[in-house]
Structure formats: C-alpha cells, structure tokens
Design a protein around this motif. Structure first.
Motif, PDB file in Angstrom:
ATOM      1  N   ASN A  34       0.724  -1.285   0.087  1.00  0.00           N
ATOM      2  CA  ASN A  34       0.113  -0.003  -0.046  1.00  0.00           C
ATOM      3  C   ASN A  34       0.866   1.501   0.174  1.00  0.00           C
ATOM      4  O   ASN A  34       0.297   2.249  -0.159  1.00  0.00           O
ATOM      5  CB  ASN A  34      -0.853  -0.117   1.407  1.00  0.00           C
ATOM      6  CG  ASN A  34      -2.338   0.633   0.950  1.00  0.00           C
ATOM      7  OD1 ASN A  34      -2.945   0.168  -0.486  1.00  0.00           O
ATOM      8  ND2 ASN A  34      -2.855   1.341   1.809  1.00  0.00           N
ATOM      9  N   GLY A  36       2.269   2.669  -2.344  1.00  0.00           N
ATOM     10  CA  GLY A  36       2.028   3.466  -3.606  1.00  0.00           C
ATOM     11  C   GLY A  36       2.916   2.706  -4.943  1.00  0.00           C
ATOM     12  O   GLY A  36       3.246   3.819  -5.799  1.00  0.00           O
ATOM     13  N   LYS A  37       3.393   1.478  -4.864  1.00  0.00           N
ATOM     14  CA  LYS A  37       4.494   0.986  -6.055  1.00  0.00           C
ATOM     15  C   LYS A  37       3.811   1.067  -7.270  1.00  0.00           C
ATOM     16  O   LYS A  37       4.059   1.664  -8.554  1.00  0.00           O
ATOM     17  CB  LYS A  37       4.789  -0.242  -5.465  1.00  0.00           C
ATOM     18  CG  LYS A  37       5.742  -0.618  -4.421  1.00  0.00           C
ATOM     19  CD  LYS A  37       5.877  -2.079  -4.091  1.00  0.00           C
ATOM     20  CE  LYS A  37       4.844  -2.746  -3.666  1.00  0.00           C
ATOM     21  NZ  LYS A  37       4.150  -2.324  -2.450  1.00  0.00           N
ATOM     22  N   SER A  38       2.512   0.508  -7.288  1.00  0.00           N
ATOM     23  CA  SER A  38       1.700   0.459  -8.654  1.00  0.00           C
ATOM     24  C   SER A  38       1.335   1.614  -9.046  1.00  0.00           C
ATOM     25  O   SER A  38       1.518   2.138 -10.521  1.00  0.00           O
ATOM     26  CB  SER A  38       0.482  -0.332  -8.354  1.00  0.00           C
ATOM     27  OG  SER A  38       0.925  -1.654  -8.056  1.00  0.00           O
ATOM     28  N   SER A  39       1.033   2.631  -8.173  1.00  0.00           N
ATOM     29  CA  SER A  39       0.829   4.051  -8.547  1.00  0.00           C
ATOM     30  C   SER A  39       1.763   4.642  -9.137  1.00  0.00           C
ATOM     31  O   SER A  39       1.691   5.568 -10.188  1.00  0.00           O
ATOM     32  CB  SER A  39      -0.048   4.863  -7.584  1.00  0.00           C
ATOM     33  OG  SER A  39      -1.126   4.268  -6.670  1.00  0.00           O
ATOM     34  N   ASP A 156       2.132  14.527  -1.651  1.00  0.00           N
ATOM     35  CA  ASP A 156       0.766  15.259  -1.401  1.00  0.00           C
ATOM     36  C   ASP A 156       0.207  15.426  -0.120  1.00  0.00           C
ATOM     37  O   ASP A 156      -0.735  16.603   0.153  1.00  0.00           O
ATOM     38  CB  ASP A 156      -0.134  15.272  -2.647  1.00  0.00           C
ATOM     39  CG  ASP A 156      -0.410  13.821  -2.585  1.00  0.00           C
ATOM     40  OD1 ASP A 156      -1.668  13.352  -2.058  1.00  0.00           O
ATOM     41  OD2 ASP A 156       0.214  12.930  -3.056  1.00  0.00           O
ATOM     42  N   ALA A 178       2.443  10.677  -6.973  1.00  0.00           N
ATOM     43  CA  ALA A 178       1.840   9.933  -8.022  1.00  0.00           C
ATOM     44  C   ALA A 178       0.524  10.652  -8.539  1.00  0.00           C
ATOM     45  O   ALA A 178       0.365  10.933  -9.907  1.00  0.00           O
ATOM     46  CB  ALA A 178       1.509   8.484  -7.865  1.00  0.00           C
TER      47      ALA A 178
HETATM   48  N1  LIG Z   1      -2.771  10.781  -1.948  1.00  0.00           N
HETATM   49  C1  LIG Z   1      -1.989  10.054  -2.622  1.00  0.00           C
HETATM   50  N2  LIG Z   1      -2.298   8.566  -2.498  1.00  0.00           N
HETATM   51  C2  LIG Z   1      -1.636   7.643  -3.097  1.00  0.00           C
HETATM   52  C3  LIG Z   1      -0.411   7.987  -3.980  1.00  0.00           C
HETATM   53  N3  LIG Z   1       0.071   7.000  -4.510  1.00  0.00           N
HETATM   54  C4  LIG Z   1      -0.981   5.841  -4.261  1.00  0.00           C
HETATM   55  N4  LIG Z   1      -1.933   6.432  -3.576  1.00  0.00           N
HETATM   56  C5  LIG Z   1      -2.938   5.402  -2.888  1.00  0.00           C
HETATM   57  O1  LIG Z   1      -2.432   4.635  -2.141  1.00  0.00           O
HETATM   58  C6  LIG Z   1      -3.117   3.401  -2.105  1.00  0.00           C
HETATM   59  C7  LIG Z   1      -2.077   2.186  -2.425  1.00  0.00           C
HETATM   60  O2  LIG Z   1      -1.695   2.470  -4.021  1.00  0.00           O
HETATM   61  P1  LIG Z   1      -1.072   1.337  -4.684  1.00  0.00           P
HETATM   62  O3  LIG Z   1      -0.216   1.918  -5.753  1.00  0.00           O
HETATM   63  O4  LIG Z   1      -1.969   0.242  -4.962  1.00  0.00           O
HETATM   64  O5  LIG Z   1      -0.107   0.571  -3.699  1.00  0.00           O
HETATM   65  P2  LIG Z   1       1.122  -0.445  -3.819  1.00  0.00           P
HETATM   66  O6  LIG Z   1       0.134  -1.696  -2.970  1.00  0.00           O
HETATM   67  O7  LIG Z   1       2.077  -0.164  -3.087  1.00  0.00           O
HETATM   68  O8  LIG Z   1       1.127  -1.033  -5.139  1.00  0.00           O
HETATM   69  C8  LIG Z   1      -4.200   3.686  -3.316  1.00  0.00           C
HETATM   70  O9  LIG Z   1      -5.467   3.808  -2.686  1.00  0.00           O
HETATM   71  C9  LIG Z   1      -3.741   4.931  -4.123  1.00  0.00           C
HETATM   72  O10 LIG Z   1      -4.802   5.576  -4.502  1.00  0.00           O
HETATM   73  C10 LIG Z   1      -0.060   9.546  -3.833  1.00  0.00           C
HETATM   74  O11 LIG Z   1       0.958   9.835  -4.445  1.00  0.00           O
HETATM   75  N5  LIG Z   1      -0.922  10.297  -3.246  1.00  0.00           N
END
Ligand SMILES: Nc1nc2c(ncn2[C@@H]2O[C@H](COP(=O)(O)OP(=O)(O)O)[C@@H](O)[C@H]2O)c(=O)[nH]1
Ligand SMILES: [Mg+2]
Length: 207
Positions: A34, A36-39, A156, A178
């Motif tokens: 969670n 933010g890797k994928s984002s 942010d 992201a």
């Molecule tokens: N405010 C904000 N939320 C983010 C950002 N990047 C990711 N998120 C949120 O964090 C959550 C997890 O992101 P995701 O990319 O799936 O994380 P992963 O599990 O590491 O791949 C999601 O609800 C995203 O929308 C960012 O730069 N800013």
C-alpha cells in the motif's frame, strides 16, 4: 525532456524461477504493502491503468514485469520495471508473511538483471523499523553496478513544514506524488542516468 513512449505488461511470475529471461536492465520497485508502488509505476510510464492499484492492501502476491520505452530527443531508452509484492502486511498470516519475505529477498538478491532498486516509503511514516531493515538488507546485497534510490511517496499528503523536515532528515532522497506528479521527472532522470549515463540529457535540462 524524458518522454515515456511505450509501456506494456509483459508477464507475472510467482517467484524468481518462473520469471522471464532477463533481456533488459531491470528497475525493481519495493516497499510496504500500500505504499504506492503500482501508482508510481503508472505515473512514471504515463499509463494510468498499467499496474493495478488498489485501496485494499496485501492483494498482489505476484511479481509483475513491464517493458517501458523512454525517449529523449531522437534516442530510445528501453527498461523493464518490476513491481514486487509488498512486504509488512500485518493481516496476512505469519507463515504467509515469512513465505513472501523469503520470495522477495531471494528475487532481490539473485535476479542479476536488477540495476536499480527503487525503495519506497510512505512520507508520512518514514522511520518504520521494517523499512529500515529493508534498507540495510539492500545495502548488504548491493553490487557495484547497482543503485538504491530512496523514494518517499504520497508527498501531497504532507504539510509544507513536514516536507521540510523530511528533506532535512533525508537530503538525498526523492519526494514524489503519483497523484500530483511531483518528483516524477526527477525519478525518471535518476533511473535513466544510472542505466545509460549522466550525459543523456542536454546540459540545460539537468537538475
Ligand atoms: N494521496 C496519494 N495517494 C496515493 C499516492 N500513490 C498511491 N496512493 C494511494 O495509495 C493506495 C495504494 O496504492 P498502490 O499504488 O496500489 O500501492 P501498492 O500496494 O504499493 O502497489 C491507493 O489507494 C492509491 O490511490 C500518492 O502519491 N498520493
Ligand atoms: Mg501494487
């Protein structure tokens, strides 16, 4: 300007043994579930739905590979992004957590094609022991031709004062968002400069 011109999903693999042949330099994205890797992969490639992002942590247990092409001027720069399973998801059983941890460390230590580790931490919780342990592990296994980039995500969400404190604590780290696009160009630049040399950008465009 570094421009993403192409990005496509290559394949998923449950472990290093099923991973595709290493035909390109790889950039491994790792961090807590969670974080933010994928984002971030989507932001870096300019493709919103490329890596599946989700609000439910702990879902992805697969290693996902993406082939990406950047362009600077007339020149093309191909790289492979690797979206790794997140670590530290507390709601997973202990046995599963350990199994995923082993899988992850095996991939990081043995996948020869990795040239850059992008280690992500949440800017709001940047001193967690599990992230510190991961950083130490990366420093132990790192070869001379590999680079560790420390990146703080979700910039942010910080107040200006918190942002300043984070920059003081980690002057070398990159702060990205992201959602707002902050730090994305700088991260593309740091990755490509390590892979292809510091002179790929015209002098006027360097940081
Ligand atoms: N405010 C904000 N939320 C983010 C950002 N990047 C990711 N998120 C949120 O964090 C959550 C997890 O992101 P995701 O990319 O799936 O994380 P992963 O599990 O590491 O791949 C999601 O609800 C995203 O929308 C960012 O730069 N800013
Ligand atoms: Mg993900």
């Amino acid at each position: 300007m570094i421009q993403p011109v192409q990005a496509k999903f290559l394949t998923s693999a449950p472990s290093i043994r099923q991973a595709p042949p290493a035909s390109l330099s790889e950039v491994a994205f790792l961090g807590r579930s969670n974080v933010g890797k994928s984002s971030l992969i989507n932001a870096l490639t300019g493709r919103k739905g490329l890596a599946k992002s989700s609000a439910t942590p702990g879902k992805t247990s697969l290693i996902n590979f993406f082939d990406v092409l950047y362009r600077i001027g007339e020149e093309g720069y191909p790289v492979r992004f690797v979206d790794l399973p997140g670590y530290g998801y507390a709601k997973r059983s202990k046995r599963l957590q350990e199994e995923w941890g082993r899988k992850l460390t095996e991939f990081l230590a043995k996948r020869d094609a990795i040239r850059v580790f992008v280690h992500l931490r949440d800017a709001r919780h940047f001193d967690l022991p599990i992230d510190q342990q991961t950083k130490e592990f990366l420093e132990q296994i790192k070869r001379g031709d590999q680079l560790i980039l420390e990146v703080f995500t979700k910039a942010d969400k910080l107040k200006q004062r918190e942002r300043a404190a984070l920059r003081r604590a980690y002057p070398e780290a990159l702060l990205v968002s992201a959602t707002k696009g902050q730090g994305i160009d700088a991260l593309r630049q740091a990755i490509l400069e390590h892979l292809f040399g510091a002179n790929i950008l015209p002098q006027s465009e360097t940081r």
